[in-house]
Design a protein around this motif. Structure first.
Motif, short mmCIF file in Angstrom:
data_model
loop_
_atom_site.label_atom_id
_atom_site.label_comp_id
_atom_site.label_asym_id
_atom_site.label_seq_id
_atom_site.Cartn_x
_atom_site.Cartn_y
_atom_site.Cartn_z
N MET A 155 -3.88 12.80 -1.79
CA MET A 155 -2.51 12.38 -1.46
C MET A 155 -2.00 11.28 -2.39
N GLY A 156 -2.92 10.49 -2.95
CA GLY A 156 -2.56 9.33 -3.76
C GLY A 156 -1.48 9.58 -4.80
N PRO A 157 -1.64 10.58 -5.66
CA PRO A 157 -0.65 10.75 -6.73
C PRO A 157 0.65 11.43 -6.31
N TYR A 158 0.76 11.89 -5.07
CA TYR A 158 1.92 12.68 -4.68
C TYR A 158 2.71 12.07 -3.53
N TYR A 159 3.97 12.47 -3.50
CA TYR A 159 4.84 12.15 -2.37
C TYR A 159 4.75 13.38 -1.47
N ALA A 166 5.68 16.54 -3.98
CA ALA A 166 6.39 16.22 -5.22
C ALA A 166 5.62 15.12 -5.93
N SER A 167 5.94 14.96 -7.21
CA SER A 167 5.31 13.88 -7.96
C SER A 167 5.93 12.57 -7.52
N THR A 201 14.30 8.37 -3.68
CA THR A 201 14.03 7.41 -4.75
C THR A 201 12.53 7.28 -4.98
N LEU A 202 11.74 7.90 -4.11
CA LEU A 202 10.29 7.73 -4.23
C LEU A 202 9.59 8.92 -4.88
N TYR A 203 10.34 9.97 -5.18
CA TYR A 203 9.70 11.09 -5.89
C TYR A 203 10.58 11.60 -7.00
N GLY A 241 0.79 -1.24 0.00
CA GLY A 241 0.00 0.00 0.00
C GLY A 241 0.81 1.27 0.00
N GLY A 242 2.11 1.16 0.08
CA GLY A 242 2.94 2.35 0.10
C GLY A 242 3.84 2.36 1.31
N LYS A 243 4.29 3.56 1.68
CA LYS A 243 5.26 3.66 2.76
C LYS A 243 5.06 4.90 3.60
N LEU A 244 5.36 4.72 4.87
CA LEU A 244 5.52 5.86 5.76
C LEU A 244 7.01 5.98 5.98
N ILE A 245 7.59 7.10 5.58
CA ILE A 245 9.03 7.29 5.69
C ILE A 245 9.28 8.18 6.91
#
Ligand SMILES: *[C@@H]1O[C@H](CO)[C@@H](O)[C@H](O)[C@H]1NC(C)=O
Ligand SMILES: *[C@@H]1O[C@H](CO)[C@@H](O)[C@H](O)[C@H]1NC(C)=O
Ligand SMILES: *[C@@H]1O[C@H](CO)[C@@H](O)[C@H](O)[C@H]1NC(C)=O
Ligand SMILES: *[C@@H]1O[C@H](CO)[C@@H](O)[C@H](O)[C@H]1NC(C)=O
Ligand SMILES: *[C@@H]1O[C@H](CO)[C@@H](O)[C@H](O)[C@H]1NC(C)=O
Length: 416
Positions: free
Chosen positions: A396-400, A413-414, A253-255, A242-246
């Protein structure tokens, strides 16, 4: 790409901070340092350094923790139906819980062993007798949420402290709430046991230090920031990727492209001023719109008047309403307009595929409003939230998105 790389290099050089340069040292930054061994180029850099330093004093003076962590800790998230993102934490030495990460609240709570099983059906309950690191507190605790039908839901319990571990980082003596009283069924279909608030301390109930602050204060992360990267799914199921909490510095590397930073417009929620929100090419729904970024809200909550305009444009009427949301024929998605939010003078565009949530053959518009409840929602200063936009998971889905507790700002950021 990290767009203020020069500055980053400078910071590392000036403070001789190994952590800072390590975290900033990706990509071309480090190479620049290594190649600039000639005196004149160093001078040039130092000159620029001074200019940059005074211009960006805040950044240079970022508080530093005595960090032991080697790389950015990341917590994998589960995604249920694109409407809930959660991850696993451990309390004490063995008890595991799934918690929803909510940027619009600032407390951690899990169900207590004292919650009657019928009320806490299917939820994991914390049993303090099983934890040798539990520290009793016992002070009563209460928290209120607006749930799907806009009914206020009140949870009650008491405070405890224990070690809380997430992404391999163990926070010592984190105060959290054990919930003993829960309306039955309220979370019985949820994929999580409790809620982990990622909001600012200013809105923490009873002034309890939120876990994200303790992570920094206890030297477990190098800077008081965290980021959220959400993976959307179009299969409409529960997805373990489902993604990440950083936690700590952003993961570059994610944006892609530049991070756009905007200061918080008000300290409390993660609240910012959105320059404008435009549907299609020219229908302006608002300008200088106040909005909060809320990972605990599934959709985008718009002020009533704006929702009316959106629904008119989408061709939706009250007949399309089911359980507080508007259904859309899935076949229409490709013909719907985009929506553009101008934040920090940059356009953040949501395509119809971003803002319509699809569950197999059922499609739901990503816009709703807080009918009835909006007027009653006021904060301590008495500000009405009637005109507030809530940018939930649909946005929030499409963005970092990076949340910076120290500088009180949000970076967008994208996604890579
Ligand atoms: C950082 O932590 C290490 C080990 O915990 C300790 O030896 C060192 O003195 C600390 N440094 C500072 C600047 O506090
Ligand atoms: C909580 O843990 C204690 C200690 O193991 C145990 O005796 C007790 O039965 C547990 N409570 C419940 C309700 O399971
Ligand atoms: C757990 O908590 C105890 C008491 O608060 C503390 O002494 C211990 O170091 C903690 N363990 C970890 C792994 O943080
Ligand atoms: C449990 O649920 C019942 C309703 O079924 C409610 O009356 C009761 O107050 C709840 N108990 C707690 C401790 O939340
Ligand atoms: C996003 O989902 C895809 C497909 O399930 C997966 O390969 C990828 O690792 C996920 N990304 C993150 C950051 O979880």
């Amino acid at each position: 790409m990290h767009c203020n790389w020069m500055l980053s290099f400078v910071v590392g050089l000036l403070l001789n901070a190994s952590v800072e340069s390590k975290r900033r040292g990706r990509g071309h930054t480090v190479q620049l340092v290594r190649n600039s061994n000639r005196e004149d180029s160093l001078k040039t850099l130092q000159f620029e350094t001074t200019a940059l330093q005074s211009k960006f004093r805040l950044r240079v003076s970022r508080t530093k923790a005595n960090v032991t962590a080697q790389s950015e800790p990341q917590l994998p998230l589960g995604n249920a139906y694109n409407t809930e993102y959660y991850g696993e934490i451990q309390i004490g030495s063995s008890q595991k819980f799934k918690v929803l990460f909510d940027t619009a609240s600032s407390n951690l709570w899990v169900p207590s062993i004292q919650c009657p099983p019928d009320n806490c059906t299917r939820l994991h309950r914390y049993n303090s007798s099983l934890s040798s690191s539990h520290v009793a507190n016992g002070k009563p605790f209460q928290i209120q949420y607006a749930t799907r039908n806009n009914q206020p839901t009140i949870l009650k319990g008491f405070l405890s402290a224990d070690n809380v571990t997430l992404a391999g980082l163990s926070i010592k003596r984190q105060t959290f709430a054990e919930i003993t009283s829960l309306p039955p069924g309220i979370f019985s279909r949820a994929n999580f046991d409790g809620i982990f608030g990622l909001g600012l301390k200013e809105i923490a109930i009873d002034g309890i230090v939120p876990p994200i602050y303790n992570l920094f204060q206890q030297g477990l992360i190098s800077q008081p920031t965290f980021s959220i990267y959400l993976n959307r799914t179009n299969t409409g199921v529960v997805d373990s990727n489902g993604g990440k909490l950083i936690l700590g510095p952003s993961d570059q590397t994610l944006y892609s492209g530049c991070m756009t930073y905007v200061p918080l417009s008000k300290i409390g929620y993660w609240q910012l001023t959105v320059g404008s929100i435009v549907m299609g090419n020219d229908k302006e729904l608002c300008s200088k719109c106040e909005a909060i970024v809320d990972s605990g809200t599934s959709l985008i909550v718009a002020p009533r008047a704006a929702l009316k305009s959106i629904n008119t444009i989408l061709g939706l009427t009250e007949n399309d309403k089911r359980d507080g949301v508007y259904t859309v024929a899935c076949s229409r998605i490709s013909s719907l307009p985009k929506i553009t939010l101008n934040i920090g003078r940059r356009d953040f565009v949501l395509s119809p595929a971003d803002y319509v949530i699809q569950y197999k053959n059922v499609c739901v518009s990503g816009f709703t409003s807080l009918e009835g409840l909006g007027k009653e929602l006021t904060d301590e200063q008495g500000t009405e939230y009637d005109n507030l936009w809530v940018l939930g998971l649909v946005f929030m889905g499409p963005y970092y998105i990076e949340f910076d507790i120290e500088y009180k700002r949000i970076g967008l950021a994208s996604k890579m």
